[in-house]
Enzyme design. Structure first.
Site, PDB file in Angstrom:
ATOM      1  N   LYS A  25      50.622  43.187  46.290  1.00 20.22           N
ATOM      2  CA  LYS A  25      51.053  42.553  44.936  1.00 20.22           C
ATOM      3  C   LYS A  25      52.803  42.273  44.989  1.00 20.22           C
ATOM      4  O   LYS A  25      52.982  41.210  44.569  1.00 20.22           O
ATOM      5  CB  LYS A  25      50.795  43.392  43.624  1.00 20.22           C
ATOM      6  CG  LYS A  25      51.185  42.996  42.534  1.00 20.22           C
ATOM      7  CD  LYS A  25      50.087  43.275  41.206  1.00 20.22           C
ATOM      8  CE  LYS A  25      50.468  44.942  40.950  1.00 20.22           C
ATOM      9  NZ  LYS A  25      51.537  44.953  39.918  1.00 20.22           N
ATOM     10  N   SER A  26      53.249  43.043  45.383  1.00 20.35           N
ATOM     11  CA  SER A  26      54.768  42.942  45.294  1.00 20.35           C
ATOM     12  C   SER A  26      55.269  41.605  46.215  1.00 20.35           C
ATOM     13  O   SER A  26      56.094  41.024  45.734  1.00 20.35           O
ATOM     14  CB  SER A  26      55.655  44.085  45.987  1.00 20.35           C
ATOM     15  OG  SER A  26      55.581  45.141  45.292  1.00 20.35           O
ATOM     16  N   ARG A  30      56.821  37.918  45.203  1.00 18.80           N
ATOM     17  CA  ARG A  30      58.096  37.198  45.813  1.00 18.80           C
ATOM     18  C   ARG A  30      57.755  36.271  46.676  1.00 18.80           C
ATOM     19  O   ARG A  30      58.792  35.234  46.497  1.00 18.80           O
ATOM     20  CB  ARG A  30      58.571  38.306  46.799  1.00 18.80           C
ATOM     21  CG  ARG A  30      59.154  39.465  46.112  1.00 18.80           C
ATOM     22  CD  ARG A  30      59.362  40.880  46.910  1.00 18.80           C
ATOM     23  NE  ARG A  30      60.120  41.884  46.328  1.00 18.80           N
ATOM     24  CZ  ARG A  30      59.563  42.783  45.395  1.00 18.80           C
ATOM     25  NH1 ARG A  30      58.303  42.422  44.794  1.00 18.80           N
ATOM     26  NH2 ARG A  30      60.286  43.712  44.889  1.00 18.80           N
ATOM     27  N   GLY A  96      55.334  43.519  35.026  1.00 18.44           N
ATOM     28  CA  GLY A  96      56.511  44.030  34.910  1.00 18.44           C
ATOM     29  C   GLY A  96      57.472  43.349  36.291  1.00 18.44           C
ATOM     30  O   GLY A  96      58.484  42.969  35.978  1.00 18.44           O
ATOM     31  N   GLN A 171      62.611  46.495  41.594  1.00 18.83           N
ATOM     32  CA  GLN A 171      62.560  45.375  40.456  1.00 18.83           C
ATOM     33  C   GLN A 171      64.147  45.053  39.956  1.00 18.83           C
ATOM     34  O   GLN A 171      64.339  43.725  39.719  1.00 18.83           O
ATOM     35  CB  GLN A 171      61.666  45.797  39.120  1.00 18.83           C
ATOM     36  CG  GLN A 171      60.116  45.780  39.564  1.00 18.83           C
ATOM     37  CD  GLN A 171      59.165  46.098  38.375  1.00 18.83           C
ATOM     38  OE1 GLN A 171      59.695  46.289  37.204  1.00 18.83           O
ATOM     39  NE2 GLN A 171      58.059  46.040  38.779  1.00 18.83           N
ATOM     40  N   ASP A 321      53.815  54.161  42.459  1.00 19.32           N
ATOM     41  CA  ASP A 321      52.495  53.624  41.923  1.00 19.32           C
ATOM     42  C   ASP A 321      51.484  54.473  42.362  1.00 19.32           C
ATOM     43  O   ASP A 321      50.298  54.431  41.720  1.00 19.32           O
ATOM     44  CB  ASP A 321      52.294  52.040  42.232  1.00 19.32           C
ATOM     45  CG  ASP A 321      53.511  51.359  41.534  1.00 19.32           C
ATOM     46  OD1 ASP A 321      54.052  51.802  40.793  1.00 19.32           O
ATOM     47  OD2 ASP A 321      53.588  50.030  42.147  1.00 19.32           O
ATOM     48  N   LYS A 348      55.957  52.796  33.206  1.00 20.98           N
ATOM     49  CA  LYS A 348      55.274  51.779  34.051  1.00 20.98           C
ATOM     50  C   LYS A 348      54.467  51.049  33.120  1.00 20.98           C
ATOM     51  O   LYS A 348      54.390  50.962  32.007  1.00 20.98           O
ATOM     52  CB  LYS A 348      54.425  52.414  35.121  1.00 20.98           C
ATOM     53  CG  LYS A 348      55.131  53.049  36.172  1.00 20.98           C
ATOM     54  CD  LYS A 348      56.141  51.965  37.032  1.00 20.98           C
ATOM     55  CE  LYS A 348      57.058  52.568  37.974  1.00 20.98           C
ATOM     56  NZ  LYS A 348      57.943  51.569  38.402  1.00 20.98           N
ATOM     57  N   ARG A 352      52.424  56.839  32.565  1.00 27.46           N
ATOM     58  CA  ARG A 352      51.324  57.291  33.193  1.00 27.46           C
ATOM     59  C   ARG A 352      51.284  58.597  33.560  1.00 27.46           C
ATOM     60  O   ARG A 352      50.111  59.465  33.964  1.00 27.46           O
ATOM     61  CB  ARG A 352      51.502  56.765  34.750  1.00 27.46           C
ATOM     62  CG  ARG A 352      51.259  55.241  34.692  1.00 27.46           C
ATOM     63  CD  ARG A 352      51.326  54.656  36.081  1.00 27.46           C
ATOM     64  NE  ARG A 352      50.708  53.322  36.162  1.00 27.46           N
ATOM     65  CZ  ARG A 352      50.892  52.168  37.045  1.00 27.46           C
ATOM     66  NH1 ARG A 352      51.852  52.440  38.044  1.00 27.46           N
ATOM     67  NH2 ARG A 352      50.228  51.140  36.906  1.00 27.46           N
ATOM     68  N   ARG A 394      45.753  50.933  37.063  1.00 29.78           N
ATOM     69  CA  ARG A 394      45.786  52.098  37.989  1.00 29.78           C
ATOM     70  C   ARG A 394      45.374  53.510  37.316  1.00 29.78           C
ATOM     71  O   ARG A 394      44.794  54.435  38.120  1.00 29.78           O
ATOM     72  CB  ARG A 394      47.150  52.455  38.563  1.00 29.78           C
ATOM     73  CG  ARG A 394      47.710  51.404  39.423  1.00 29.78           C
ATOM     74  CD  ARG A 394      48.915  51.623  40.238  1.00 29.78           C
ATOM     75  NE  ARG A 394      49.748  50.559  40.852  1.00 29.78           N
ATOM     76  CZ  ARG A 394      49.395  49.442  41.719  1.00 29.78           C
ATOM     77  NH1 ARG A 394      48.214  49.512  42.296  1.00 29.78           N
ATOM     78  NH2 ARG A 394      50.103  48.525  41.843  1.00 29.78           N
TER      79      ARG A 394
END
Ligand code: S3P
Length: 437
Positions: A25-26, A30, A96, A171, A321, A348, A352, A394
């Site tokens: 995902k990251s 990007r 986010g 981030q 995460d 998050k 969490r 998650r």
């Protein structure tokens, strides 16, 4: 409530087989954002086609890039070497990473942009990013409440800064670096501990020069403004944060053996695997190779008699995460697993720490909550609860994994949110033999 309002996992046969993790995902966010900032074509293979990433793709289209889907995970982003004034507000959905990186990128251009998101994203703090961007010269108007979306940004005319982060956050780092690309002079930031470095690696591949200096426990990253990006080919490896769920199930369901192939092994992302090994998990990595500039490997687990451990707080950034799914596996371990120095988990997609504590307790697990952490003491896991997820993907997947090995079934609400990071989660778990319905 109707069936679609819940998903339920129950104990069944062992889980066995080989699967591929969805794209990281990251890196997917990007690749799309840098492709839009660059001049020319960026071809992406293995893009994660999740709700979060699709929101980022729509956002860069609104900023003037052309985005095309060529096939499963195969995308083409054609950038114009900068962002154009968008006609409408940018809705980043639940993401986010999407909103914070896009705010950084947009701040560098002479545009006025309104950023917004879903109910969860509207609750998350934004000043951690807008603060340094304002120091660089961007203007922010909070349209509802300070520090929360929606916010209007007026960018352009930025100056580089020397920024010292108090928490390790990729981030924040990435937003500042992306703004720094279009700022006068040098932008430098110092992190107390290294956070994931995908922005730095990918910027280099797009032709940007970046300096990195170690600073004791952390590092200092700097770049000079005015550097142009040129489109490239990007291959996105499998997401270790998503691979964690089928692997966790393999560890706790008796008789299981699960392999996830093509998992990114960047050491700033693999703290969970290290921790599971310390818990005496039978976890091996084979076929290590380089794909898309990142080391990847095939990760195999077998059902294991796990032992509780104290997770070193300095490992937090490399598995921030993954604490929810670690906690789910810790419930089946012998002894206590102590997780500290993780206050960031409270900001998050949900709080969490609070939701894992509540969910595990509802399933009969012994958990102690602290302001910046929690401790899970393993033992028999009753299950037999419907867990409130506050729409956090998650939290949902972690409790479903727990349900596969608990005495009684575990249900989660808002299961549709799993698609923000892991579309196909249910089918993948079922394919391994997991009873999820
Ligand atoms: C991410 C960084 C992490 C992580 C998030 C993705 C990224 O957030 O929790 O899911 O892609 O840069 P922080 O950098 O705020 O810790």
């Amino acid at each position: 409530m109707s069936i679609a309002d819940h998903l339920t996992a129950r104990r069944g046969a062992s889980l066995n087989g080989l699967v591929r993790a969805p794209g990281d995902k990251s890196m997917s966010h990007r690749a799309v954002i840098l492709g839009a900032m660059a001049t020319g074509v960026t071809g992406i293979e293995g893009l994660l086609e999740s709700e979060d990433v699709l929101a980022t793709a729509r956002a860069v289209e609104a900023f003037g890039a052309t985005v095309e889907r060529l096939g499963e995970g195969r995308w083409r982003v054609t950038g114009r070497g900068g962002f154009n004034q968008p006609a409408t507000a940018i809705d980043c959905g639940n993401a986010g990473t999407g909103v914070r990186l896009l705010m950084g990128a947009a701040a560098g251009y002479a545009l006025t942009t309104t950023f917004d998101g879903d109910a969860s994203l509207r609750k998350r703090p934004m000043k951690r990013v807008t603060g340094p961007l304002a120091d660089m010269g961007a203007r922010f108007d909070w349209l509802a409440a300070e520090d929360r979306l929606p916010v209007r940004i007026t960018g352009g005319g930025l100056s580089g800064i020397d920024y010292v982060q108090t928490v390790a956050s990729a981030q924040i780092k990435s937003a500042i670096l992306l703004a720094g690309l279009n700022a006068d002079g040098v932008t430098t930031l110092t992190e107390p501990e290294p956070s994931r470095d995908h922005t730095e690696r990918m910027l280099r591949a797009f032709g940007v020069e970046i300096g990195v200096l170690p600073t004791g426990t952390g590092w200092q990253v700097s770049l000079k403004g005015g550097q142009a990006l040129t489109g490239i080919a990007v291959t996105v490896p499998g997401d270790p944060s998503s691979a964690a769920f089928p692997l966790a199930a393999g560890l706790i369901v008796p008789g299981s053996e699960v392999t996830v192939e093509g998992v990114m092994m960047n050491r700033l992302r693999t703290g969970l695997f290290e921790t599971w090994r310390e818990m005496e998990a039978d976890l091996t990595v084979s076929n290590r190779r380089i794909e898309g500039g990142e080391e990847v490997g095939d990760v195999t687990v077998r059902h294991s008699a796990l032992k509780g451990v104290i997770v070193p707080p300095e490992r937090a950034a490399s598995m921030i995460d993954e604490y929810p799914v670690l906690a789910a596996t810790a419930a089946f371990a012998t002894g206590a697993t102590v997780m500290r120095g993780i206050g960031e988990m409270r900001v998050k997609e949900s709080d969490r720490i609070a939701l894992m504590v509540a969910g595990l307790k509802a399933c009969g697990v012994t958990v102690d909550e602290e302001p910046e952490g929690f401790t899970v003491t393993g033992g028999p896991v009753r299950g037999g609860a419907t867990v409130v997820t506050h729409g956090d993907h998650r939290i949902a997947m972690s409790h479903l994994v727990l349900g596969l090995a608990a005495d009684e079934a575990v249900a989660v609400d808002e299961p549709g949110m799993i698609a923000t990071s892991f579309p196909g989660f249910v089918e993948l778990m079922r394919g391994l033999g997991g009873a999820v319905s």
